[in-house]
Design a protein around this motif. Structure first.
Motif, short mmCIF file in Angstrom:
data_model
loop_
_atom_site.label_atom_id
_atom_site.label_comp_id
_atom_site.label_asym_id
_atom_site.label_seq_id
_atom_site.Cartn_x
_atom_site.Cartn_y
_atom_site.Cartn_z
N HIS A 254 12.64 -47.96 1.36
CA HIS A 254 11.64 -46.90 1.47
C HIS A 254 10.49 -47.07 0.48
O HIS A 254 9.36 -46.67 0.77
CB HIS A 254 12.28 -45.53 1.23
N VAL A 255 10.77 -47.64 -0.69
CA VAL A 255 9.79 -47.66 -1.79
C VAL A 255 9.19 -49.05 -1.97
O VAL A 255 9.90 -50.04 -2.09
CB VAL A 255 10.45 -47.22 -3.11
N GLN A 256 7.84 -49.08 -1.96
CA GLN A 256 7.14 -50.33 -2.24
C GLN A 256 6.88 -50.49 -3.74
O GLN A 256 7.09 -51.54 -4.31
CB GLN A 256 5.81 -50.35 -1.48
N SER A 257 6.42 -49.40 -4.38
CA SER A 257 6.09 -49.47 -5.80
C SER A 257 6.08 -48.08 -6.42
O SER A 257 6.04 -47.08 -5.71
CB SER A 257 4.74 -50.15 -6.01
N VAL A 258 6.10 -48.06 -7.75
CA VAL A 258 6.05 -46.81 -8.51
C VAL A 258 5.03 -46.97 -9.64
O VAL A 258 5.05 -47.97 -10.36
CB VAL A 258 7.42 -46.45 -9.12
N ASP A 259 4.13 -46.00 -9.77
CA ASP A 259 3.15 -46.00 -10.86
C ASP A 259 3.24 -44.69 -11.63
O ASP A 259 3.57 -43.64 -11.05
CB ASP A 259 1.73 -46.15 -10.30
N VAL A 260 2.95 -44.75 -12.92
CA VAL A 260 2.88 -43.56 -13.75
C VAL A 260 1.45 -43.00 -13.64
O VAL A 260 0.51 -43.59 -14.15
CB VAL A 260 3.24 -43.87 -15.21
N ALA A 261 1.32 -41.86 -12.97
CA ALA A 261 -0.01 -41.26 -12.78
C ALA A 261 -0.45 -40.46 -14.01
O ALA A 261 -1.64 -40.37 -14.30
CB ALA A 261 -0.01 -40.37 -11.55
N ALA A 262 0.51 -39.86 -14.71
CA ALA A 262 0.19 -39.06 -15.91
C ALA A 262 1.41 -39.04 -16.83
O ALA A 262 2.55 -39.00 -16.35
CB ALA A 262 -0.22 -37.65 -15.53
N PHE A 263 1.14 -39.04 -18.13
CA PHE A 263 2.22 -39.02 -19.13
C PHE A 263 1.75 -38.19 -20.31
O PHE A 263 0.75 -38.51 -20.94
CB PHE A 263 2.55 -40.44 -19.58
N ASN A 264 2.45 -37.10 -20.59
CA ASN A 264 2.05 -36.22 -21.68
C ASN A 264 3.26 -35.83 -22.53
O ASN A 264 4.32 -35.50 -22.00
CB ASN A 264 1.41 -34.93 -21.14
N LYS A 265 3.08 -35.90 -23.85
CA LYS A 265 4.12 -35.44 -24.76
C LYS A 265 4.15 -33.92 -24.75
O LYS A 265 3.13 -33.26 -24.69
CB LYS A 265 3.84 -35.94 -26.19
N ILE A 266 5.34 -33.37 -24.80
CA ILE A 266 5.50 -31.92 -24.82
C ILE A 266 5.78 -31.46 -26.25
O ILE A 266 6.65 -32.01 -26.89
CB ILE A 266 6.67 -31.48 -23.89
#
Length: 226
Positions: free
Chosen positions: A214-226
């Motif tokens: 099902h999955v071709q690729s995965v990208d991180v669209a946003a990353f934020n420290k909480i």
């Protein structure tokens, strides 16, 4: 902005309608906005208010760690749909659970008798015991992932189902949506909150791309420290 009076059926109806297409009061992850509204309720919404009840039960599961959720509590009138005024009354003021007792550790310059010294030593010991019991701060991050399929024939509902089967200590899945990419293809955009010491982006990408049908690729669209 507001929900009317959240302690009345009318106010809960406004909240239910507001959450019909949302998982949280603000954003893609639980925050202090959810805690502010949750604390204003008198209890769980009725079963017929399915969206509000779903949200209530979800936020209730965060009660032990609510102080560590991101954001800053604001007045209820700064949340909710536009054109509705907040009229909720009787909401208890927020308490700072981390506030230390007011203890005089130094005393006066006058000579103290043995009883005064003993009382001060006991209070100092109690103060140190309380400080030592405070939980350590857990570092967390909010991540938004773009999961891309092979083509427009990929079953996106099945793709999301596969992603959500990934269960890790320190991982909580959040809201998701399908975003058009082009040529009839849509990608899955899904949010999650992770404990930094337990879950990393590389680990998530490896686990998700393992669903290679099902999955071709995965990208991180946003990353934020909480």
């Amino acid at each position: 902005m507001g929900f009317g009076d959240l302690k009345t059926p009318a106010g809960l109806k406004v909240l239910n309608d507001f959450l019909a297409d949302k998982s949280y009061i603000e954003g893609y992850v639980p925050s202090q906005a959810d805690i502010a509204v949750f604390d204003a309720l008198s209890g769980a919404p009725q079963a017929d208010l399915c969206h509000a009840l779903r949200w209530y039960n979800h936020i209730k599961s965060y009660q032990k760690e609510k102080a560590s959720l991101p954001g800053v509590k604001k007045p209820l009138g700064q949340y909710g749909p536009a054109g509705v005024e907040d009229t909720t009354s009787g909401a208890p003021p927020a308490k700072d659970e981390e506030e230390d007792d007011d203890i005089d550790l130094f005393g006066s310059d006058e000579e103290e008798d043995e009883e005064t010294k003993r009382i001060k030593e006991e209070r100092l010991a109690a103060y140190n015991a309380k400080k030592s019991k405070k939980p350590a701060l857990i570092a967390k991050s909010s991540i938004l992932l773009d999961v891309k399929p092979w083509d427009d024939e990929t079953d996106m509902a099945k793709l999301e189902e596969c992603v959500r089967t990934i269960e890790l200590d320190g991982l909580v899945w959040g809201q998701s949506k399908l975003v058009p990419v082009g040529y009839g293809i849509k990608k899955l955009q899904i949010a999650c909150v992770v404990e930094d010491d337990k879950v990393g982006t590389d680990q998530l990408e490896e686990l998700i791309t393992a669903f290679e049908d099902h999955v071709q690729s995965v990208d991180v669209a946003a990353f934020n420290k909480i």
